[in-house]
Design a protein around this motif. Structure first.
Motif, mmCIF file in Angstrom:
data_model
loop_
_atom_site.group_PDB
_atom_site.id
_atom_site.type_symbol
_atom_site.label_atom_id
_atom_site.label_comp_id
_atom_site.label_asym_id
_atom_site.label_seq_id
_atom_site.Cartn_x
_atom_site.Cartn_y
_atom_site.Cartn_z
ATOM 1 N N UNK A 69 46.452 -1.442 4.948
ATOM 2 C CA UNK A 69 45.505 -1.852 5.988
ATOM 3 C C UNK A 69 44.202 -1.063 5.896
ATOM 4 N N UNK A 70 44.282 0.232 5.638
ATOM 5 C CA UNK A 70 43.080 1.055 5.548
ATOM 6 C C UNK A 70 42.237 0.647 4.345
ATOM 7 N N UNK A 71 42.888 0.352 3.216
ATOM 8 C CA UNK A 71 42.151 -0.091 2.034
ATOM 9 C C UNK A 71 41.437 -1.409 2.301
ATOM 10 N N UNK A 72 42.125 -2.335 2.975
ATOM 11 C CA UNK A 72 41.488 -3.604 3.325
ATOM 12 C C UNK A 72 40.294 -3.381 4.243
ATOM 13 N N UNK A 73 40.430 -2.462 5.190
ATOM 14 C CA UNK A 73 39.327 -2.168 6.108
ATOM 15 C C UNK A 73 38.135 -1.567 5.358
ATOM 16 N N UNK A 74 38.405 -0.700 4.401
ATOM 17 C CA UNK A 74 37.322 -0.098 3.607
ATOM 18 C C UNK A 74 36.599 -1.162 2.793
ATOM 19 N N UNK A 75 37.358 -2.057 2.161
ATOM 20 C CA UNK A 75 36.742 -3.101 1.340
ATOM 21 C C UNK A 75 35.894 -4.027 2.203
ATOM 22 N N UNK A 76 36.384 -4.386 3.394
ATOM 23 C CA UNK A 76 35.584 -5.240 4.276
ATOM 24 C C UNK A 76 34.324 -4.531 4.744
#
Length: 226
Positions: A69-76
């Motif tokens: 989830x954190x990686x997805x948030x960073x990419x967004x």
């Protein structure tokens, strides 16, 4: 008349206008995080079912869900603004992780969580979902193959009068001698054997031999015994 933009103009426009933040779709953010959460929970389930180590760590397994989830948030976040992406690269470059990873397979789960988070954050949901499904099925299949042929350590402590009978029993097994300790009172040998099923009746046969003090069978994973 066409305008010519160089890299400096693009950076200035990105800093001053921040137009990307005005066009944020909260539905896309929610769907991206929901996809990352679902894949993270799938990774959590696969890791729990296929774990073959010594001590299972619940906190370590939960970190895969949060990592996705954190990686997805960073990419967004970095995909909306070039300045933020450059700043994120600089911030992550100073981070140092000093936690020792004892099982090389745990690194595979980390990369899996990061890759799924990147795909979810980039709105590549088919790649994230289908790729995670294939990776999970592959890990489960490989873990089942490992169960069918597991190595064990057989530790036998016996006196000199039982040496011949113990040797005869070991000839019935596919074994490799790992160590042998000779003392005045007893002899202790450790052999490695491989079993394809749960038939461990031979341990009772060895322990019933006159002169055998004890016989122990331990699951052996290469670096650890359990």
């Amino acid at each position: 008349m066409a305008e010519n933009f160089n890299f400096q103009d693009i950076v200035k426009k990105s800093v001053l206008n921040l137009e990307a933040f005005r066009n944020i779709s909260y539905i896309d953010v929610f769907v991206g995080l929901l996809s990352a959460f679902a894949i993270g929970m799938f990774i959590y389930w696969i890791y729990r079912k296929s774990f073959r180590g010594v001590v299972y760590s619940y906190n370590y397994n939960v970190s895969f869900v949060l990592m996705t989830m954190i990686t997805a948030l960073i990419i967004m976040t970095i995909s909306t603004n070039i300045v933020l992406s450059l700043g994120m690269v600089g911030a992550l470059s100073i981070v140092r992780f000093r936690t020792a990873v004892k099982d090389p397979l745990d690194i595979v789960y980390m990369f899996w969580a990061i890759a799924a988070g990147i795909a979810s954050g980039a709105k590549l949901y088919p790649i994230a979902l289908l790729g995670s499904l294939l990776i999970g099925l592959t890990l489960m299949w490989l873990s089942r193959r490992k169960i069918k042929d597991q190595p064990y350590l057989l530790i036998i402590r016996h006196s000199s009068i039982a040496a011949d009978e113990v040797r005869q029993q070991l000839r019935k097994l596919d074994y490799r001698l790992k160590s042998k300790t000779v003392r005045k009172e007893f002899t202790e040998i450790t052999v490695e054997i491989r079993l394809r099923d749960d038939n461990t009746a031979f341990v009772h046969d060895i322990s019933d031999i006159t002169g055998v003090q004890d016989a122990s069978l331990i699951n052996y994973t290469g670096d650890y015994a359990q």
